[in-house]
Design an enzyme around this catalytic site. Structure first.
Site, PDB file in Angstrom:
ATOM      1  CB  ALA A  63     118.793  58.817   8.464  1.00 54.74           C
ATOM      2  CB  CYS A  64     122.097  55.042   8.544  1.00 53.18           C
ATOM      3  SG  CYS A  64     124.054  55.709   8.407  1.00 53.18           S
ATOM      4  CE  LYS A  65     121.636  51.479  16.169  1.00 52.46           C
ATOM      5  NZ  LYS A  65     121.026  50.121  16.728  1.00 52.46           N
TER       6      LYS A  65
END
Length: 105
Positions: A63-65
């Site tokens: 999960a990133c931004k």
């Protein structure tokens, strides 16, 4: 592969055993992350990716931004022998957009 926030929520709820890796910086992580997510900021990811080796029998969700950095992280993980790597579609922005739960640290 990719996984949508709804699919990930289902997996987490079912106790299927998945590892979520949050590659945002520590500040963003502390403001709200998926429960039990492991925070390894993208800047240090190559160096610290071995911290995940004990999880390589589980699907790993990156999960990133916004979903844009998780591809490169997936590449690193696959090089290290992780076969089951998914990126969270739309990242944490989408997760929050769907009002899914986050915890603060």
């Amino acid at each position: 592969g990719t996984i949508t926030p709804a699919e990930l929520k289902e997996k987490l709820d079912s106790d299927e055993g998945v590892t979520v890796v949050d590659v945002r910086d520590a500040n963003e992580y502390s403001e709200g992350h998926i429960v039990d997510a492991i925070n390894i900021p993208i800047a240090n990811f190559e160096v610290r990716s071995d911290e995940l080796s004990k999880h390589n029998d589980q699907p790993v969700i990156v999960a990133c931004k916004m979903g844009q950095h998780s591809g490169s992280v997936g590449t690193i993980l696959r090089k290290k022998g992780f076969t089951n790597v998914f990126r969270l579609t739309g990242g944490m922005a989408e997760w929050r957009g769907q009002n899914l739960p986050v915890v603060k640290s």
